[in-house]
Each structure stands twice: as C-alpha cells, then as structure tokens.
Design a protein around this motif. Structure first.
Motif, mmCIF file in Angstrom:
data_model
loop_
_atom_site.group_PDB
_atom_site.id
_atom_site.type_symbol
_atom_site.label_atom_id
_atom_site.label_comp_id
_atom_site.label_asym_id
_atom_site.label_seq_id
_atom_site.Cartn_x
_atom_site.Cartn_y
_atom_site.Cartn_z
ATOM 1 N N SER A 116 1.099 -1.218 0.066
ATOM 2 C CA SER A 116 -0.139 0.023 0.123
ATOM 3 C C SER A 116 0.938 1.360 -0.002
ATOM 4 O O SER A 116 1.896 1.257 0.600
ATOM 5 N N PHE A 117 0.383 2.334 -0.781
ATOM 6 C CA PHE A 117 1.225 3.435 -0.817
ATOM 7 C C PHE A 117 0.374 4.681 -0.229
ATOM 8 O O PHE A 117 -0.811 4.958 -0.520
ATOM 9 N N LEU A 118 1.056 5.156 0.730
ATOM 10 C CA LEU A 118 0.601 6.298 1.601
ATOM 11 C C LEU A 118 1.214 7.505 0.954
ATOM 12 O O LEU A 118 2.400 7.682 1.119
ATOM 13 N N LEU A 119 0.217 8.522 0.674
ATOM 14 C CA LEU A 119 0.791 9.761 0.379
ATOM 15 C C LEU A 119 0.569 10.579 1.212
ATOM 16 O O LEU A 119 -0.505 11.048 1.788
ATOM 17 N N LEU A 120 1.575 11.466 1.774
ATOM 18 C CA LEU A 120 1.505 12.370 2.696
ATOM 19 C C LEU A 120 1.492 13.845 2.057
ATOM 20 O O LEU A 120 2.443 14.148 1.487
ATOM 21 N N SER A 121 0.658 14.601 2.534
ATOM 22 C CA SER A 121 0.494 15.869 2.026
ATOM 23 C C SER A 121 0.317 16.934 2.898
ATOM 24 O O SER A 121 -0.056 16.755 3.952
ATOM 25 N N LEU A 122 0.487 18.281 2.733
ATOM 26 C CA LEU A 122 0.356 19.410 3.632
ATOM 27 C C LEU A 122 -1.020 20.024 3.028
ATOM 28 O O LEU A 122 -1.691 19.871 1.957
ATOM 29 N N ALA A 123 -1.431 20.933 4.047
ATOM 30 C CA ALA A 123 -2.671 21.505 3.593
ATOM 31 C C ALA A 123 -2.510 22.521 2.279
ATOM 32 O O ALA A 123 -1.549 23.372 2.380
ATOM 33 N N ASP B 258 -3.570 20.990 12.453
ATOM 34 C CA ASP B 258 -3.725 21.161 13.805
ATOM 35 C C ASP B 258 -3.717 22.683 14.117
ATOM 36 O O ASP B 258 -3.302 23.553 12.940
ATOM 37 N N GLY B 259 -3.877 23.185 15.045
ATOM 38 C CA GLY B 259 -4.079 24.658 15.293
ATOM 39 C C GLY B 259 -4.588 25.471 14.231
ATOM 40 O O GLY B 259 -5.723 25.148 13.665
ATOM 41 N N PRO B 260 -3.877 26.601 13.704
ATOM 42 C CA PRO B 260 -4.590 27.394 12.781
ATOM 43 C C PRO B 260 -4.735 26.713 11.393
ATOM 44 O O PRO B 260 -5.211 27.292 10.492
ATOM 45 N N HIS B 261 -4.017 25.655 11.124
ATOM 46 C CA HIS B 261 -4.071 25.000 9.872
ATOM 47 C C HIS B 261 -5.066 24.082 9.867
ATOM 48 O O HIS B 261 -5.334 23.285 8.582
ATOM 49 N N GLN B 262 -6.013 23.722 10.809
ATOM 50 C CA GLN B 262 -7.114 22.640 10.604
ATOM 51 C C GLN B 262 -7.952 22.657 9.658
ATOM 52 O O GLN B 262 -8.076 21.978 8.824
ATOM 53 N N ARG B 263 -8.522 24.257 9.465
ATOM 54 C CA ARG B 263 -9.450 24.357 8.482
ATOM 55 C C ARG B 263 -8.687 23.998 6.918
ATOM 56 O O ARG B 263 -9.360 23.565 6.156
#
Lengths: 264, 264
Positions: free
Chosen positions: A106-113, A139-144
C-alpha cells in the motif's frame, strides 16, 4: 521535518498497538552536493529509541537502482526478522516514488494543507500511485486549511477513479504533532490491504512486482556491464574528448561506444 | 494551469520585445492512465496565436529518454529556424527536470507562495538545478505570502551556495496573471547567461551536455536493443510466467535474460 515527524508519531502508535515496525528509505542522494539542505529527515526521536522499532539510516549515496535494490533486500530481511509493518519512505526525488510503489503493498501519500489550484503542486503521477492520502498538520490554525485540502483532493480522486473503481483512495487529515487521526490512517491502510488480499489482488500485485523487479535488475546489470566494459573504458575518454572539442557529434560517439561494447 | 499561464504571459512579453519564442515540453505521459486530471497545461491562449511564437504540443506518450531526445532535436531545428528564445517546460515528473537541466543554458524554477516548513515541498534536487527562481501568483491576497516565500527561499539558497559561489540563484516574485515582475525574471535569466558566456562557462556547460547526451543515447539504445533482442523476446514470457508462479526467483530470471542477451 514534516515527514519524519509523521513517521515518528505513526510508527510509535503502531508499536503501541503491538506491531514491530521497520523504517527503510529510498533516497538516492542528490547528485550535485550530496548534502542535506532543508532539514534533517532522520529526526525520529521516539522511534529511534523504541525497542519494537528499527530505523535504518538512509544510504548516504548511490544510484536509484542501487538504493532500491538494497531496500528490497532489507525488506526481506526485516520481514524474516519478525517486523510485521515495514514503512518505506521516499523523498520523492526522481523516480523514487515509482520504485517504492513497486515494492510495497500500500502506498500512503503524505501531503500538507493546500487549497485551490495549489493542488497542482502534487504531481499527477504520484497521485495515481496513492492508495491512501493523509493531509498532515491538521492542527491549530491549519486545521481548516487541511480539511479543505482533503475535501478538494477527495473530489479530484473521485473524478480520477470513477464510480465503479475497485478502490478510491480515501483522503484523511491528521496531525503528527498532536497524534490525531493517525489511527484512521492505519485503519484505512489495513482496509486497503485486506481488500487486496481477499480479492486475490495482493498475490497478483506481488507477482507483478517480482516481474518488474526482474527487469529492473536486468537493466541495472546491463548498464553496469556497459560502464565496466574494458573496451568501452579504453575508448570512452578519447571519444568524450572529441565530443568536447566538437570534433565528433554525440550521435557518432554513442555509436562507437555501442560498437565497442558489442565487440566482445 | 499556473505554469501554462506563466509561460503564456512570459512568452508574450518576450515576443513583445522582439524575440522569437519556441515552447517545447519534456513531459513523459503518465504510465498509468495517460490522461490529464488536474488541469489543461496546453492552455497558452495568447502565445498560441502569436506569429512570433511556436508552441509544440507535448508528445502524447513515450519514455523519458525518447521524449528528451525528440526535444533536443527540436531545439536544434527551432534554433536553426531563427527562434532565439527556446523555453523547455517540464511537468516535473520523474527525472524530467534533470533531463531538461541537461539541455538548457539556464534553468528557471517556478514556485508558488509557500512559507514555513512548506519549503520542504520543493525537492532539494530540483532546487539545486535552478539558476533563477520565480515565485508566481504574487498578486491580490497572495502577494505577502509570495514575498515571504521568496525571502525564505533566498535565505535557503544563500546557505546552500555559500558566499563565494559563482552564481547564487536570485529568488523573484511575479504574477503571470497581472504580468508583473516578468521583465525582472527575464533580466536575471539574461544576466545569468551573459555571466556564463563571458567566463567561458557556457561553452564548457554545452560541451558537458554533449558528453552527457552521448551517454544518454548509449543507455537508451542499449536498453532498446535488450527489449528488441530475438533471444530475449523468445525467452522472457516464459521466465516471467515462472516468476509469477513463484517457480523462479527474480534474481535467477534476471540472470537468464542477461545470458540470452549476451549470446549473440
């Protein structure tokens, strides 16, 4: 740093559940400086001292073919040594994502907001490899932002895979820093693997990977022989000199090298 | 879309200054679907109808080696046809950035506004190839982010290149949508090329590229011969079948394929 923080938190959660976790890397070093500039990605503080975990330092140099081969061989060893979860990370330079996709279940792609047209920052080719996608730093201000990015990615993936797809990669948001959402990431990875297994696709995938690996080894070995060939080694420096001086075109020089290699 | 909007605006500005501009692409299509998902990158509305510009559609398929070869050959043709500026774009999948860096005088890296540790989203290997960096979309609400990202990138590059570097890539912000900052991008590209030229490095770089191209052609041709070899073609399907069934290891199958190729 984002990625190693994720692996650190994710791996620690898995060892907490009783798994034995090995972390390997496919990270052919930069051909220009060989150095690390934007962060120390071996910073896995908790996992490094976890007795149920093994973190293999990335090879400091090498071609992608060589690094991939070493990683495949390590996977076999770690599996035999009783590690039931093997995480293979890639820095995503060059074709290392494809190399990794060709050796894992399985290939998990990790991304940022990211939102809006910044989605384009994720390479289409990599998106196609992903079985599960996790938008980290929710988390914090990036959650949205993270949740908005996840929704947008999920929409793109539904378009990409169509309604009747065998598996549409779920897009999850998580926070490695706060250790939230990581359990869901693992559940979905397990779900993907179980589905593969129960439908016979896991066995087929592994068979395909063996065939792919066969050809990788053939290509690497052939190119290795080319560069080690005595006739090629004798001829190449002079030909390179002529190409540099403009006395010989690249095409003609290539023909002569191939001619020399073919002679024995 | 971001990138083609940039090329459209940038190319239009250059033809406005009297240049003749050719746009080529190194874009080996996705091996999985071959389709475009996240945007239509051939959308260069102004440049497509500009008589001083030539936009070659991307080849619809092919290996990186094949696409790179076609692009190199097109560059020679376009140069001979009087195009004094040749823009070679890449989608940045696989090793195409390196392939492009090996065929151009100056490498422009186009980025989006990112701050903080999101800098890691830019691959280190790609950053090392860049001669000039432009942070696009510095307009409207993103202007501040773009400028912050540019400053941060500039700091990383100074660390990376050191004080006494021959050339430290400038980091500029621009907006393709509003056509601002594009003149500075071109000025800095010209400055880079002039410096290369006046110090003899341009000639050296082009000589190195010719040698590099020689070996690319040798490798591509050799792998092409492998896959076209009658003995290999006769043997391979059976070996693949055995590997699939688990009757033969990948390593042994690879040895037999190489043995068959070596026979003639």
């Amino acid at each position: 740093m984002g990625k190693s923080t994720f692996i650190d938190a994710f791996g620690t959660q898995l060892t907490g559940q009783g798994h034995r976790v090995a972390v390997l890397a496919v990270d052919p070093s930069s051909s220009r400086t060989g150095g690390s500039i934007l962060g120390d990605k071996t910073r896995m503080e908790r996992l490094a001292v976890d007795p149920a975990a093994f973190v293999r330092p990335s090879p400091s140099a090498g071609t992608l073919g060589g690094v991939a081969k070493a990683t495949r061989e390590s996977m076999v060893v770690m599996e035999a040594a009783g590690y039931d979860v093997i995480l293979v990370e890639t820095v995503g330079v060059g074709q290392s994502e494809t190399a990794v996709a060709n050796m894992v279940d399985s290939f998990l792609l990790l991304s940022l907001a990211r939102t809006g047209d910044q989605l384009q920052g994720i390479k289409k080719g990599v998106l196609e490899l992903a079985d599960v996608i996790a938008v980290n730093k929710a988390d914090g201000p990036h959650q949205r932002d993270a949740q908005a990015a996840a929704r947008e990615l999920a929409g793109a993936l539904r378009l990409m895979h169509g309604k009747d797809a065998f598996w549409t990669p779920p897009v999850l948001s998580c926070s490695a820093r706060e250790s939230t959402g990581l359990d869901t990431v693992w559940e979905r990875l397990e779900q993907h693997r179980t589905l593969l297994d129960s439908t016979g696709r896991l066995a087929a995938k592994r068979r395909d990977q063996q065939v792919d690996w066969t050809w990788s080894m053939v290509r690497d070995e052939l190119l290795g022989r080319l560069h080690a060939d005595p006739a090629v080694r004798a001829l190449a420096p002079g030909l390179e000199q002529q190409v540099r001086k403009g006395e010989l075109t690249a095409t003609l020089a290539a023909e002569r090298i191939l001619g020399a290699f073919g002679e024995n």
